[in-house]
Design a protein around this motif. Sequence first.
Motif, PDB file in Angstrom:
ATOM      1  N   THR A   1     -53.958  38.521  80.827  1.00  0.00           N
ATOM      2  CA  THR A   1     -54.846  37.520  80.363  1.00  0.00           C
ATOM      3  C   THR A   1     -55.099  37.787  78.943  1.00  0.00           C
ATOM      4  O   THR A   1     -55.594  38.756  78.375  1.00  0.00           O
ATOM      5  CB  THR A   1     -56.255  37.190  81.117  1.00  0.00           C
ATOM      6  N   GLY A   2     -55.069  36.614  77.985  1.00  0.00           N
ATOM      7  CA  GLY A   2     -55.333  36.811  76.754  1.00  0.00           C
ATOM      8  C   GLY A   2     -53.958  36.663  75.797  1.00  0.00           C
ATOM      9  O   GLY A   2     -54.004  36.279  74.526  1.00  0.00           O
ATOM     10  N   ARG A   3     -52.747  36.993  76.450  1.00  0.00           N
ATOM     11  CA  ARG A   3     -51.667  36.753  75.977  1.00  0.00           C
ATOM     12  C   ARG A   3     -51.229  35.215  75.824  1.00  0.00           C
ATOM     13  O   ARG A   3     -51.410  34.627  76.833  1.00  0.00           O
ATOM     14  CB  ARG A   3     -50.281  37.486  76.698  1.00  0.00           C
ATOM     15  N   ARG A   4     -51.017  34.606  74.546  1.00  0.00           N
ATOM     16  CA  ARG A   4     -50.793  33.172  74.640  1.00  0.00           C
ATOM     17  C   ARG A   4     -49.407  32.748  74.990  1.00  0.00           C
ATOM     18  O   ARG A   4     -48.599  33.313  74.456  1.00  0.00           O
ATOM     19  CB  ARG A   4     -51.379  32.655  73.339  1.00  0.00           C
TER      20      ARG A   4
ATOM     21  N   LEU B   1     -42.314  31.115  74.442  1.00  0.00           N
ATOM     22  CA  LEU B   1     -42.973  32.236  73.501  1.00  0.00           C
ATOM     23  C   LEU B   1     -44.190  32.894  73.864  1.00  0.00           C
ATOM     24  O   LEU B   1     -45.274  32.132  74.086  1.00  0.00           O
ATOM     25  CB  LEU B   1     -43.041  31.583  72.039  1.00  0.00           C
ATOM     26  N   LEU B   2     -44.365  34.108  74.225  1.00  0.00           N
ATOM     27  CA  LEU B   2     -45.465  34.705  74.484  1.00  0.00           C
ATOM     28  C   LEU B   2     -45.986  35.678  73.556  1.00  0.00           C
ATOM     29  O   LEU B   2     -45.290  36.796  73.119  1.00  0.00           O
ATOM     30  CB  LEU B   2     -45.192  36.025  75.763  1.00  0.00           C
TER      31      LEU B   2
ATOM     32  N   SER C   1     -51.079  28.327  77.930  1.00  0.00           N
ATOM     33  CA  SER C   1     -51.987  29.551  78.352  1.00  0.00           C
ATOM     34  C   SER C   1     -52.832  29.430  79.418  1.00  0.00           C
ATOM     35  O   SER C   1     -53.063  30.099  80.356  1.00  0.00           O
ATOM     36  CB  SER C   1     -52.785  29.892  77.066  1.00  0.00           C
ATOM     37  N   ASP C   2     -53.570  28.122  79.575  1.00  0.00           N
ATOM     38  CA  ASP C   2     -54.361  27.685  80.464  1.00  0.00           C
ATOM     39  C   ASP C   2     -53.878  27.179  81.971  1.00  0.00           C
ATOM     40  O   ASP C   2     -54.192  27.296  82.926  1.00  0.00           O
ATOM     41  CB  ASP C   2     -55.383  26.590  80.152  1.00  0.00           C
TER      42      ASP C   2
ATOM     43  N   ALA D   1     -51.516  29.181  87.589  1.00  0.00           N
ATOM     44  CA  ALA D   1     -53.024  29.516  87.555  1.00  0.00           C
ATOM     45  C   ALA D   1     -54.091  29.520  88.917  1.00  0.00           C
ATOM     46  O   ALA D   1     -54.690  30.274  89.358  1.00  0.00           O
ATOM     47  CB  ALA D   1     -53.844  28.976  86.370  1.00  0.00           C
ATOM     48  N   ALA D   2     -53.338  28.227  89.660  1.00  0.00           N
ATOM     49  CA  ALA D   2     -54.320  28.021  90.819  1.00  0.00           C
ATOM     50  C   ALA D   2     -53.729  28.973  91.887  1.00  0.00           C
ATOM     51  O   ALA D   2     -54.421  29.212  93.021  1.00  0.00           O
ATOM     52  CB  ALA D   2     -54.015  26.388  91.159  1.00  0.00           C
ATOM     53  N   LEU D   3     -52.687  29.823  91.513  1.00  0.00           N
ATOM     54  CA  LEU D   3     -52.050  30.801  92.579  1.00  0.00           C
ATOM     55  C   LEU D   3     -52.548  32.062  92.102  1.00  0.00           C
ATOM     56  O   LEU D   3     -51.942  33.176  92.751  1.00  0.00           O
ATOM     57  CB  LEU D   3     -50.668  30.604  92.768  1.00  0.00           C
ATOM     58  N   ALA D   4     -53.311  32.460  91.067  1.00  0.00           N
ATOM     59  CA  ALA D   4     -53.475  33.546  90.197  1.00  0.00           C
ATOM     60  C   ALA D   4     -54.142  34.573  91.572  1.00  0.00           C
ATOM     61  O   ALA D   4     -53.506  35.837  91.759  1.00  0.00           O
ATOM     62  CB  ALA D   4     -54.474  33.771  89.293  1.00  0.00           C
TER      63      ALA D   4
END
Length: 361
Positions: A51-54, A111-112, A138-139, A203-206
């Motif tokens: 987390t934090g990598r855009r 792009l990450l 990212s979100d 994200a819902a399956l994180a």
Amino acid sequence: MAQNTFFAEIHQELDAKMIPSGKWNLPLFYPGGSVAEHRHTRSEASIFDLTGRRCFQLTGRSCGAELDKIFMYPCGSLPAGKVMDNILLGEHGRFTALFTLCRMQEDDFMLLLDRNIPEAAAAEMLTVLKNFSPRELSDSFAQLAVIGRKADEVLLSAGAVELPGGESWKMLTLYDEDGDELRCIAIRNDRFGEKGYDLLCNAALALEVYGAIYRINGTAPAGVGAWESLRIESGTPAPGSELTGDLFPVESGWQLPEDISRDFRGKTALLAASCRYRTGMIELERHPALPGSPVSTADGLTVGVVSSGAFCPGIGVAAVLVRVEANIPEDAELFCQVNGKSVPGIFVPVKEQTQKSLHDK
């Protein structure tokens, strides 16, 4: 105030020691400690919260050919399904941003952006890429990495049928303990001398994806502390530490593009530059020198500065990455300040990064 990641519930359950890192609360280590996590990564496989990598989507007609005119390394001929690391230079030829570029389709790239890239540099990059309609995702995606000698075995045991090979990505289907399918993008991204895969999922399956991997025997969580000691032990420069906006990439161990006839942003200044510094590693004793502390010769002449350091269990000593003057030779004896003492060590330049070895990290 720092935000919790998509995996915060798991970090809490596993009793992680959390620290703010940029905008996010990330695990520093778990109850076993960073040394155990480092060793486990070397012998088995560990899960890291990325987390934090855009994450951005870039699209547009002839997108690859146009990006070739911007990025330091050519990407226009990168086939769909392939991945590379690349660098954005400023007009002054110095480092602006390091990122992973995935070609999803002919005119569709993902792009990450490394999470240690400063906000100002990220804003500059988005301005440069405005013609490619950058869409931030990212979100939408939770991101984690599985790194270690047995990373392949872990993902195959979690349900993956076929893993992406070197410098490529693939859609994977993993399974939770109830047998439900969990789809994610897997990017082959070897790091620190170990096999590695970056996983991006809805994200819902994180929590489900993390759990599907964590339940595999031999898998353990690891935090920022182990990430840093693995990085430093392998001599890998990082944005914000060894890759900063006042340096030319070649001063941090990145080779010039193989084809310098191609125009790209910052090329003229880069080719005209003379190297003032070089980046390398010095092994010390039990404790590392602090970032920002001086590096000197035997006669006390300051010739550089420590950029990062950690105790590195794989080599049994502390190590620091340093920026020193370009005329310092390999195997030179240099001195770092550790707890008020001048501690000697041998300077070894970082391994040169090339277009063909970008994922040999």
